[in-house]
Write a protein that holds these residues in place. Structure first.
Motif, PDB file in Angstrom:
ATOM      1  N   LEU A 175     -10.888  -8.865  30.234  1.00  0.00           N
ATOM      2  CA  LEU A 175     -11.716  -7.709  29.870  1.00  0.00           C
ATOM      3  C   LEU A 175     -11.072  -6.906  28.738  1.00  0.00           C
ATOM      4  N   ALA A 176      -9.752  -6.743  28.817  1.00  0.00           N
ATOM      5  CA  ALA A 176      -9.060  -6.018  27.744  1.00  0.00           C
ATOM      6  C   ALA A 176      -9.170  -6.765  26.421  1.00  0.00           C
ATOM      7  N   PHE A 177      -9.022  -8.073  26.469  1.00  0.00           N
ATOM      8  CA  PHE A 177      -9.123  -8.859  25.237  1.00  0.00           C
ATOM      9  C   PHE A 177     -10.548  -8.846  24.702  1.00  0.00           C
ATOM     10  N   LEU A 178     -11.532  -8.880  25.608  1.00  0.00           N
ATOM     11  CA  LEU A 178     -12.927  -8.782  25.179  1.00  0.00           C
ATOM     12  C   LEU A 178     -13.169  -7.464  24.455  1.00  0.00           C
ATOM     13  N   GLY A 179     -12.590  -6.386  24.969  1.00  0.00           N
ATOM     14  CA  GLY A 179     -12.716  -5.098  24.288  1.00  0.00           C
ATOM     15  C   GLY A 179     -12.118  -5.140  22.884  1.00  0.00           C
ATOM     16  N   GLU A 180     -10.958  -5.787  22.741  1.00  0.00           N
ATOM     17  CA  GLU A 180     -10.347  -5.898  21.415  1.00  0.00           C
ATOM     18  C   GLU A 180     -11.223  -6.715  20.475  1.00  0.00           C
ATOM     19  N   VAL A 181     -11.835  -7.770  20.984  1.00  0.00           N
ATOM     20  CA  VAL A 181     -12.702  -8.600  20.140  1.00  0.00           C
ATOM     21  C   VAL A 181     -13.938  -7.816  19.707  1.00  0.00           C
ATOM     22  N   ILE A 182     -14.533  -7.075  20.641  1.00  0.00           N
ATOM     23  CA  ILE A 182     -15.716  -6.277  20.286  1.00  0.00           C
ATOM     24  C   ILE A 182     -15.352  -5.220  19.250  1.00  0.00           C
ATOM     25  N   ALA A 183     -14.199  -4.578  19.433  1.00  0.00           N
ATOM     26  CA  ALA A 183     -13.760  -3.582  18.450  1.00  0.00           C
ATOM     27  C   ALA A 183     -13.535  -4.226  17.086  1.00  0.00           C
ATOM     28  N   LEU A 199     -19.177 -17.090  24.765  1.00  0.00           N
ATOM     29  CA  LEU A 199     -18.246 -15.962  24.750  1.00  0.00           C
ATOM     30  C   LEU A 199     -17.132 -16.161  25.774  1.00  0.00           C
ATOM     31  N   ILE A 200     -17.494 -16.629  26.960  1.00  0.00           N
ATOM     32  CA  ILE A 200     -16.483 -16.883  27.994  1.00  0.00           C
ATOM     33  C   ILE A 200     -15.496 -17.945  27.531  1.00  0.00           C
ATOM     34  N   ALA A 231     -10.130 -19.388  25.785  1.00  0.00           N
ATOM     35  CA  ALA A 231      -9.360 -20.280  24.909  1.00  0.00           C
ATOM     36  C   ALA A 231      -8.386 -19.502  24.040  1.00  0.00           C
ATOM     37  N   THR A 232      -8.824 -18.381  23.495  1.00  0.00           N
ATOM     38  CA  THR A 232      -7.933 -17.616  22.623  1.00  0.00           C
ATOM     39  C   THR A 232      -6.857 -16.878  23.413  1.00  0.00           C
ATOM     40  N   ILE A 233      -7.177 -16.392  24.603  1.00  0.00           N
ATOM     41  CA  ILE A 233      -6.150 -15.756  25.431  1.00  0.00           C
ATOM     42  C   ILE A 233      -5.044 -16.746  25.759  1.00  0.00           C
ATOM     43  N   GLU A 234      -5.429 -17.949  26.163  1.00  0.00           N
ATOM     44  CA  GLU A 234      -4.416 -18.953  26.481  1.00  0.00           C
ATOM     45  C   GLU A 234      -3.630 -19.359  25.238  1.00  0.00           C
ATOM     46  N   GLY A 235      -4.274 -19.355  24.077  1.00  0.00           N
ATOM     47  CA  GLY A 235      -3.560 -19.662  22.855  1.00  0.00           C
ATOM     48  C   GLY A 235      -2.500 -18.625  22.532  1.00  0.00           C
TER      49      GLY A 235
END
Length: 386
Positions: free
Chosen positions: A144-152, A335-336, A341-345
């Motif tokens: 969720l935190a990473f999704l927020g960063e991507v949306i920003a 999106l999921i 994939a990017t978080i694990e990267g």
């Protein structure tokens, strides 16, 4: 008048490290400089202390030590540890406060072995389950935190269109969508034919083989098309994203972007996720058409249907909203897949083993979350009767 030559006295703070052993009482008086520049003399004096400690307990007097640094303190503590490990005994005397602090910092401390805790099978099972639940909650918060960063980052790019990396986006569209068409078409075609064949074999028992068109039409357009495509994209493109970003992490390219004042999310993540969000619905439509083609050919071969009958029954069985159900799911699944994939990267560390572990985790987590999301959408569409 004749001059008398005198021998200059050596200053105590310039003398090398020494150890004077008092005969009989096991007392060793240290003097001189127990410092790094006197390493050889320090080791020689420490060896004399260890030799004396073999026969009797030793008291080391530091009262005449001119200087003591970390090397001297470490050698003394190392010698004390070796003596006590061999069953001897060494104590200090005449220790000045500054020497006591330094010796205390250099004191050898063996970690206490953890006492093994014996657990029953039920307790061990519950313990493992609890740990997995905690890790799952941590992954959810991180996502969720990473999704927020991507949306920003997307909002920043939208406010500054000139910063959007169009070439990277087009390249990712080619990698995700166009190069994925052959394998997705083939897999969907085969799955559509298999579902139609098994459906015909079962429905023939009731004399309703023609209803296989309804079965494959609804199942493929609403569920199988988007699900198969998402699983294939997670295994193909999601793993590639994790491997690419993980390799950049291992070569410190991501850190280099930050040093140059660039945002890695805007440069690396936004084009990839947008390419997934745009490409997955297109692949879903292609997969649905391929599966319907495979199912139609199988229905004509095993069920005795003609092409006109198949198309007529398909048109009567499905509507536009069935197509929309699959297409609505696709961007969310993209999106999921992109987020996981990017978080694990970004979580990859500096070893090939870590890269392989995170690529595997990326594929497994993406497929799991895609199936969970598909189930949630199925419940939602059933509740609103869509």
């Amino acid at each position: 008048m004749q001059a008398t030559a005198t021998t200059p006295t050596r200053r105590p703070d310039r003398q090398p490290a020494g150890a004077t052993i008092a005969p009989g009482d096991g007392r060793v008086a240290l003097d001189g400089r127990w410092t790094a520049d006197q390493g050889g003399a320090v080791e020689t004096a420490a060896a004399r202390i260890a030799t004396e400690a073999r026969v009797r307990p030793v008291v080391v007097d530091l009262g005449d030590v001119a200087r003591l640094d970390t090397l001297g303190a470490w050698v003394l503590e190392r010698t004390r540890g070796e003596i006590e490990a061999a069953g001897g005994h060494l104590t200090y005397a005449g220790v000045r406060p500054e020497h006591r602090i330094l010796l205390g910092e250099m004191q050898l401390r063996d970690p206490e072995p953890a006492s093994p805790v014996r657990q029953g099978r039920v307790v061990a099972l519950l313990d493992g389950l609890g740990r997995r639940v905690v890790r799952g909650g941590h992954d959810l918060v991180t996502g969720l935190a990473f999704l927020g960063e991507v949306i920003a980052a997307c909002l920043r790019v939208a406010s500054r269109p000139s910063s959007f990396r169009g070439r990277a986006f087009v390249n990712q569209i080619e990698q995700v969508a166009f190069r994925g068409v052959p394998i997705i078409f083939l897999i969907s075609f085969l799955v559509g034919g298999i579902v139609a064949q098994q459906g015909i074999f079962q429905l023939q028992r009731f004399g309703a083989a023609a209803f296989v068109v309804n079965l494959i039409g609804l199942l493929i357009l609403r569920e199988l098309g988007v699900l198969l495509t998402s699983i294939m994209v997670a295994g193909r493109s999601g793993s590639a994203f994790t491997a690419e970003i993980g390799s950049m992490r291992m070569r410190e390219e991501v850190d280099a972007l930050r040093v140059m004042g660039l945002d890695p999310i805007e440069i690396l993540i936004v084009p990839r996720i947008l390419a997934l969000v745009v490409g997955l619905p297109m692949l879903t439509l292609i997969a649905a058409l391929a599966a319907l083609t495979g199912g139609g050919l199988t229905a004509m071969a095993y069920g005795g249907l003609t092409l006109e009958q198949f198309l007529a029954r398909l048109q009567a069985a499905v509507g536009v909203h069935h197509v929309l159900v699959g297409l609505i799911k696709a961007p969310f699944m993209a999106l999921i897949i992109g987020i996981i994939a990017t978080i694990e990267g970004f979580a990859v560390e500096g070893s090939a083993e870590s890269l392989g572990r995170h690529v595997t985790a990326s594929v497994v987590k993406s497929i799991f979350m895609v199936i969970v999301l598909d189930g949630l959408f199925a419940v939602f569409f059933a509740a609103i009767d869509f």
